[in-house]
Write a protein that holds these residues in place. Sequence first.
Motif, PDB file in Angstrom:
ATOM      1  N   VAL A 429       0.667  -1.266  -0.313  1.00 52.65           N
ATOM      2  CA  VAL A 429       0.099  -0.088   0.291  1.00 52.65           C
ATOM      3  C   VAL A 429       0.976   1.170  -0.060  1.00 52.65           C
ATOM      4  O   VAL A 429       0.493   2.195  -0.864  1.00 52.65           O
ATOM      5  CB  VAL A 429      -0.731   0.068   1.134  1.00 52.65           C
ATOM      6  CG1 VAL A 429      -1.649   1.484   1.192  1.00 52.65           C
ATOM      7  CG2 VAL A 429      -1.832  -1.301   1.086  1.00 52.65           C
ATOM      8  N   LYS A 430       1.927   1.148   1.021  1.00 49.95           N
ATOM      9  CA  LYS A 430       2.809   2.548   0.831  1.00 49.95           C
ATOM     10  C   LYS A 430       3.706   2.584  -0.369  1.00 49.95           C
ATOM     11  O   LYS A 430       3.875   3.757  -0.746  1.00 49.95           O
ATOM     12  CB  LYS A 430       3.693   2.201   1.854  1.00 49.95           C
ATOM     13  CG  LYS A 430       4.679   3.295   1.952  1.00 49.95           C
ATOM     14  CD  LYS A 430       5.660   3.235   3.228  1.00 49.95           C
ATOM     15  CE  LYS A 430       6.516   4.346   3.538  1.00 49.95           C
ATOM     16  NZ  LYS A 430       7.445   4.263   4.668  1.00 49.95           N
ATOM     17  N   THR A 433       0.945   4.116  -2.953  1.00 50.73           N
ATOM     18  CA  THR A 433       0.290   5.368  -2.461  1.00 50.73           C
ATOM     19  C   THR A 433       1.493   6.472  -2.750  1.00 50.73           C
ATOM     20  O   THR A 433       1.263   7.511  -3.524  1.00 50.73           O
ATOM     21  CB  THR A 433       0.142   5.486  -1.095  1.00 50.73           C
ATOM     22  OG1 THR A 433      -1.005   4.710  -0.801  1.00 50.73           O
ATOM     23  CG2 THR A 433      -0.411   6.932  -0.680  1.00 50.73           C
ATOM     24  N   ASN A 434       2.870   6.206  -2.306  1.00 51.94           N
ATOM     25  CA  ASN A 434       3.688   7.264  -2.317  1.00 51.94           C
ATOM     26  C   ASN A 434       4.268   7.194  -3.879  1.00 51.94           C
ATOM     27  O   ASN A 434       4.607   8.503  -4.266  1.00 51.94           O
ATOM     28  CB  ASN A 434       4.929   6.718  -1.386  1.00 51.94           C
ATOM     29  CG  ASN A 434       4.662   6.947   0.086  1.00 51.94           C
ATOM     30  OD1 ASN A 434       4.969   7.924   0.375  1.00 51.94           O
ATOM     31  ND2 ASN A 434       3.978   5.977   0.470  1.00 51.94           N
ATOM     32  N   ASN A 436       2.526   7.110  -6.558  1.00 50.98           N
ATOM     33  CA  ASN A 436       1.587   7.968  -7.257  1.00 50.98           C
ATOM     34  C   ASN A 436       1.506   9.479  -6.895  1.00 50.98           C
ATOM     35  O   ASN A 436       1.528  10.458  -7.607  1.00 50.98           O
ATOM     36  CB  ASN A 436       0.160   7.402  -7.164  1.00 50.98           C
ATOM     37  CG  ASN A 436      -0.252   6.133  -7.788  1.00 50.98           C
ATOM     38  OD1 ASN A 436       0.171   6.093  -8.919  1.00 50.98           O
ATOM     39  ND2 ASN A 436      -0.951   5.362  -7.474  1.00 50.98           N
ATOM     40  N   GLN A 437       1.818   9.608  -5.340  1.00 46.82           N
ATOM     41  CA  GLN A 437       1.975  10.880  -5.048  1.00 46.82           C
ATOM     42  C   GLN A 437       3.348  11.784  -5.511  1.00 46.82           C
ATOM     43  O   GLN A 437       3.253  12.865  -6.003  1.00 46.82           O
ATOM     44  CB  GLN A 437       1.998  11.034  -3.618  1.00 46.82           C
ATOM     45  CG  GLN A 437       0.533  10.527  -2.996  1.00 46.82           C
ATOM     46  CD  GLN A 437       0.423  10.763  -1.410  1.00 46.82           C
ATOM     47  OE1 GLN A 437       1.550  10.738  -0.846  1.00 46.82           O
ATOM     48  NE2 GLN A 437      -0.652  10.463  -0.762  1.00 46.82           N
ATOM     49  N   SER A 442      -0.748   7.776 -12.112  1.00 44.86           N
ATOM     50  CA  SER A 442      -1.876   7.117 -11.817  1.00 44.86           C
ATOM     51  C   SER A 442      -1.780   5.488 -11.912  1.00 44.86           C
ATOM     52  O   SER A 442      -2.560   4.862 -12.739  1.00 44.86           O
ATOM     53  CB  SER A 442      -2.949   7.630 -12.689  1.00 44.86           C
ATOM     54  OG  SER A 442      -2.818   7.218 -14.171  1.00 44.86           O
ATOM     55  N   THR A 445      -3.468  -0.859  -9.080  1.00 43.67           N
ATOM     56  CA  THR A 445      -3.061  -1.806  -8.645  1.00 43.67           C
ATOM     57  C   THR A 445      -2.595  -2.964  -9.247  1.00 43.67           C
ATOM     58  O   THR A 445      -1.272  -3.711  -8.873  1.00 43.67           O
ATOM     59  CB  THR A 445      -4.284  -2.415  -7.541  1.00 43.67           C
ATOM     60  OG1 THR A 445      -4.566  -1.322  -6.713  1.00 43.67           O
ATOM     61  CG2 THR A 445      -3.870  -3.379  -6.596  1.00 43.67           C
TER      62      THR A 445
END
Length: 505
Positions: A429-430, A433-434, A436-437, A442, A445
């Motif tokens: 998950v990290k 998320t990271n 993409n940020q 985009s 998964t």
Amino acid sequence: MDFNAEQRLNLPLNPSLSSATITGRNFPEHNCSKTVTFEEALVVVEDLVFTKTGRRLSEAEITVLKGTWNDCDYEEIAKNSPYSLNYLQRRLAPQLWDVLSATIGNGERVYKKNLRNFLEIATQEKYHTQPTPSAKQVTPADNSLQIIGGQPPDISSFYGRVQELADLEELVTKQRCISLIGVPGVGKSALAAKLIAALSVQSQPRFDYFFWKSVSHAPLVQDLTAELIEQIQTVEPSLNLPDYTQGRITVLIKQLQSRRCLLVLDEFDALFQKNNFEQRLEYETFFRRLLEDQHQSCLLLTGRVFPNEFDSLIRAKRSIQYLKIKGLDTDAAMQLLAAQGLTNPQKCHELIKTYCGNPLELETVGERINYFFGGSTEIFFENQTTFVSSELEAMLDKMFTQVLSKIERQIMIFLANEIASHSQSICFVKLLTNINQRDKASLSTSELVKALEKLERLSLLESIKHPITKEITFTLQPVIKKYILTDRQGLVHTSDTLPTLAIAS
């Protein structure tokens, strides 16, 4: 990166030396052979040593060979090189004579006084005689085990792998194809050679004889098949081989049906790295037929990567299994380091952890500790760094320039920076998320899952499963992290990634 003997003749031994020093021009030329040059002899002996041991001669070993060729004593060799007399005469030379005795000695001891004679004989045999490929043919009356084709690597300094060997001895009785996959230097070829040695002393041998072939040069299917047929056939008259590939594969399978043979194809993944789609397809068909047709032989494949072309064979539940070979366990790695004179338990454990038990990486750092730090791990750790071997560096160069996509490079860079900053593995998950940020991307998964699967398959990252939560986290080996963070050649951080570099030790 690795070089062959001809190229290395012109490489400096260290940055302060000129090429004249390397090629031995500082050594006086005594009694030069009129028929064999040192350059010819070096190419031949390096090929023989590599075939026997799986490693190239070091620059220090080449220095001793050149000086000995020119009838120089150790003092003169040391004077005209960056190496100390004690290192060359006491530590390096005895090991070199052992290797050469096993390689070119023909049952005799090779040492300084007779080295040139053995080198000239080996070189003349290479250039002036053409041994027949089937020199080690097996007759029906010959029940002894034979190794034909190429020469397996030397396993006189083999450590550990007890469980892997036990597993392989069982698998060769059940599977038609076994693939050993792992990073450079982890010991895939040595493990295959050790398996042959173990099988050869069984009271009831599983195989009649063995075939060893390095296919790193990626021969054409028809050429490899023809060579296998020629090597395996016995005293029966030579077969008139069909001109077309499938006919030759049929002939080979018929031979494997009548003889129990273990075929070792070393560095087989090179067969699928060709850009020619038709040739890759032919090899996919070649292996499919060897797996699907009935015979009593076994394929043992070693490589860095398990090719995508084999996925369909696994899904079809064919008789194939691949094993991912990791580094030595702690006890075996400690034995390896002890053989190099490194005995401080705490410091050796740190080296083993840093290099994940990789035998080649440990041998490389051990040689450097012996040479630059007088064999003191304590002094080395006061000036600690992480070395990346030329073999691993060459593999990573290729991955980052030819194999990895933009997303896969981003994942590797992100992991390297996170681990350098926080010294812990990263959860899925990290990662999602990271990335993409940070990159304003985009990434889906499914895209991340596929990228992580490929990176793990390529042995570029490692996954860790939590014993209770079963959550998967991802990390990098320290040597791979070092390669990414330093990026000396600018192959990792291309214009489409632009991360912030961490400080790499």
